[in-house]
Design a protein around this motif. Sequence first.
Motif, short mmCIF file in Angstrom:
data_model
loop_
_atom_site.label_atom_id
_atom_site.label_comp_id
_atom_site.label_asym_id
_atom_site.label_seq_id
_atom_site.Cartn_x
_atom_site.Cartn_y
_atom_site.Cartn_z
N ARG A 38 -52.85 62.94 -3.38
CA ARG A 38 -52.98 61.47 -3.45
C ARG A 38 -51.81 60.86 -4.19
O ARG A 38 -51.27 59.84 -3.80
CB ARG A 38 -54.27 61.10 -4.20
CG ARG A 38 -55.47 61.74 -3.60
CD ARG A 38 -56.31 60.74 -2.88
NE ARG A 38 -57.42 61.43 -2.28
CZ ARG A 38 -58.37 60.84 -1.58
NH1 ARG A 38 -58.33 59.55 -1.41
NH2 ARG A 38 -59.33 61.53 -1.06
N LEU A 39 -51.43 61.52 -5.28
CA LEU A 39 -50.32 61.00 -6.08
C LEU A 39 -49.04 61.03 -5.25
O LEU A 39 -48.28 60.06 -5.21
CB LEU A 39 -50.18 61.86 -7.34
CG LEU A 39 -49.31 61.28 -8.44
CD1 LEU A 39 -49.91 59.99 -8.95
CD2 LEU A 39 -49.17 62.26 -9.58
N ASP A 40 -48.81 62.16 -4.54
CA ASP A 40 -47.62 62.29 -3.70
C ASP A 40 -47.61 61.22 -2.61
O ASP A 40 -46.59 60.61 -2.34
CB ASP A 40 -47.56 63.68 -3.05
CG ASP A 40 -47.25 64.75 -4.07
OD1 ASP A 40 -46.87 64.39 -5.19
OD2 ASP A 40 -47.40 65.94 -3.74
N ASN B 257 -55.35 55.03 -8.44
CA ASN B 257 -54.14 54.99 -9.25
C ASN B 257 -53.43 53.69 -8.96
O ASN B 257 -53.23 53.34 -7.80
CB ASN B 257 -53.21 56.15 -8.87
CG ASN B 257 -53.64 57.45 -9.52
OD1 ASN B 257 -54.12 57.44 -10.65
ND2 ASN B 257 -53.48 58.54 -8.81
N LEU B 258 -53.06 52.98 -10.01
CA LEU B 258 -52.34 51.72 -9.84
C LEU B 258 -50.93 51.94 -10.38
O LEU B 258 -50.76 52.36 -11.52
CB LEU B 258 -53.07 50.62 -10.62
CG LEU B 258 -52.44 49.24 -10.55
CD1 LEU B 258 -52.63 48.64 -9.17
CD2 LEU B 258 -53.07 48.32 -11.59
N ALA B 259 -49.95 51.64 -9.55
CA ALA B 259 -48.56 51.80 -9.99
C ALA B 259 -47.95 50.43 -10.24
O ALA B 259 -48.13 49.52 -9.42
CB ALA B 259 -47.76 52.55 -8.94
N LEU B 260 -47.28 50.27 -11.40
CA LEU B 260 -46.66 49.00 -11.74
C LEU B 260 -45.15 49.18 -11.84
O LEU B 260 -44.66 50.23 -12.26
CB LEU B 260 -47.18 48.49 -13.10
CG LEU B 260 -48.68 48.29 -13.20
CD1 LEU B 260 -49.03 47.82 -14.59
CD2 LEU B 260 -49.16 47.29 -12.16
N GLU B 261 -44.44 48.14 -11.47
CA GLU B 261 -42.99 48.20 -11.58
C GLU B 261 -42.56 47.92 -13.01
O GLU B 261 -43.38 47.66 -13.89
CB GLU B 261 -42.37 47.20 -10.59
CG GLU B 261 -42.49 47.73 -9.17
CD GLU B 261 -41.86 46.81 -8.14
OE1 GLU B 261 -41.14 45.88 -8.54
OE2 GLU B 261 -42.11 47.03 -6.95
N ALA B 262 -41.24 47.92 -13.23
CA ALA B 262 -40.71 47.89 -14.59
C ALA B 262 -41.15 46.67 -15.39
O ALA B 262 -41.31 46.74 -16.60
CB ALA B 262 -39.19 47.95 -14.54
N ASP B 263 -41.40 45.54 -14.70
CA ASP B 263 -41.83 44.34 -15.45
C ASP B 263 -43.29 44.45 -15.88
O ASP B 263 -43.80 43.57 -16.57
CB ASP B 263 -41.60 43.09 -14.60
CG ASP B 263 -42.43 43.10 -13.32
OD1 ASP B 263 -43.11 44.12 -13.08
OD2 ASP B 263 -42.38 42.11 -12.58
#
Lengths: 269, 218
Positions: free
Chosen positions: A61-63, A165-171
């Motif tokens: 899932r992560l991949d 899983n929630l991925a956030l960008e640099a901001d």
Amino acid sequence: MPDLNPISWWLKLLALPNESRTKTLVVAFLVSGICALVVSSAAVILEPMQEANRAAERQARLDAMMAAMPGMEEILAEADADTLNSVVVDLKNIEMTEIDPSTFDMRAAAQDPETSTIIPPEADIAGLGRRADYAPVHILRSGDELRLIILPISASGYQSTIHANLALEADLNTVAGLSIVEQGETPGLGARIEEPAWQALWPGKKLADKNGDITLTVVRGRATNEFEVDGITGATRTGNAVTEAVHFWLGEYGYGPFLDKLRAGALEQ
Amino acid sequence: MSALRHLYGPIIDNNPITLQILGICSALAVTTSLTTSAVMSLALITVLVMSSLVISTIRRHIPSAIRLIVQITIIASLVIVADQIIQAFAFDISQRLSIFVGLIVTNCLVLGRAEAFAMQNPPGPAVLDALGNGLGYSLILLIVGFIRELLGAGTLFGLTVFPSVYDGGWFTPLNLMLLAPSAFFILGLLIWAIRALRPAQIEPSDYKIAIDPNRRAP
């Protein structure tokens, strides 16, 4: 001279009338003993395979989420593989810990009173009851600069607990991707949150408005702005659960304080 | 030859689902797709055959005072082992079946066969009877699963048969087919069809609706 031959004991036992107390007791203990042996050996022998299956599932899932994110491949290509750091974060004291993320089980931690906190009912919008005090977080840096952070979130949905899983960008305000790790919602309705087409709606959405309040919502029907995600027809409660997961986990009892500290740059390892 | 009747009798003539109306709960829950129906059928056949074999082998030595507990203990152990095996070798299917493999324990079909047949008969006929009942249950599960997956998602065993509008095809999936009520409708229609073909299965009414000819509307 007492008879010590076990075979003749056994035959004597079988010859007893079924209603005798001795035979009832012996049969009950024998049946439960043999059944316990069978069940526990099956569990012990198959445990490594089941654990491998579960780990493979989490990794896949992560991949999949990493592969689906725009620009991910370039970031991974230009940086070394080990710049994707997995760390276990202490949500209580807001600090990185030394716990090995590959063996840490957040769900087991959430069950254990030693490593979890009861969420006050008024704050428990996600219906979780307890929150683990530690969370495994993946951080991707290129050089010293933060590029991406992946946070595990969860909420109780219509008929299952949804893990994502929630991925956030640099901001730390722009969603880079959402991937549903586990759900048991109604097939064909709520379970469609697993479909790549729906998860593809997430990248680029903004979490908080200019006042800093978490605004991102799964709406009914079509999204009209960058704080909204299209809902799935017939799955309003599943959509609400995903909204609640985002609101809870990015709020005060979730990663909110950790992200604030990260934003302020006070969390270098 | 008469022993074979135990095998094919329960498949249609004495089907556990459509005639005895047993095991409905799991028949509703796992038939949203053919794959889950097939795995559930296999798990149930295995548990049913093994439990009938074990119970029938020791039937003369089970004290009647604790016979139900002994039967349930044996069935429950076999179910746990089956569940563990599915989790180890077919992990994604085990996630979709969720608790329903575990609920085979409470499936009246298994305990029913143990109590009604395996307790009175030698292992050979008991195994045939269990296999026949398991196949009868599987047949209905597969029919319902086939209809529900085809009309509810346009796929069979996860392979696209009717391209759905979500993927640019023409078929609009019937979401109702994926919800439990549709399984009731399909089962009801199946029972109706079987009883229309085999009138011997029709049960006499428990009581008649009597209308008094002199009754006046109040």
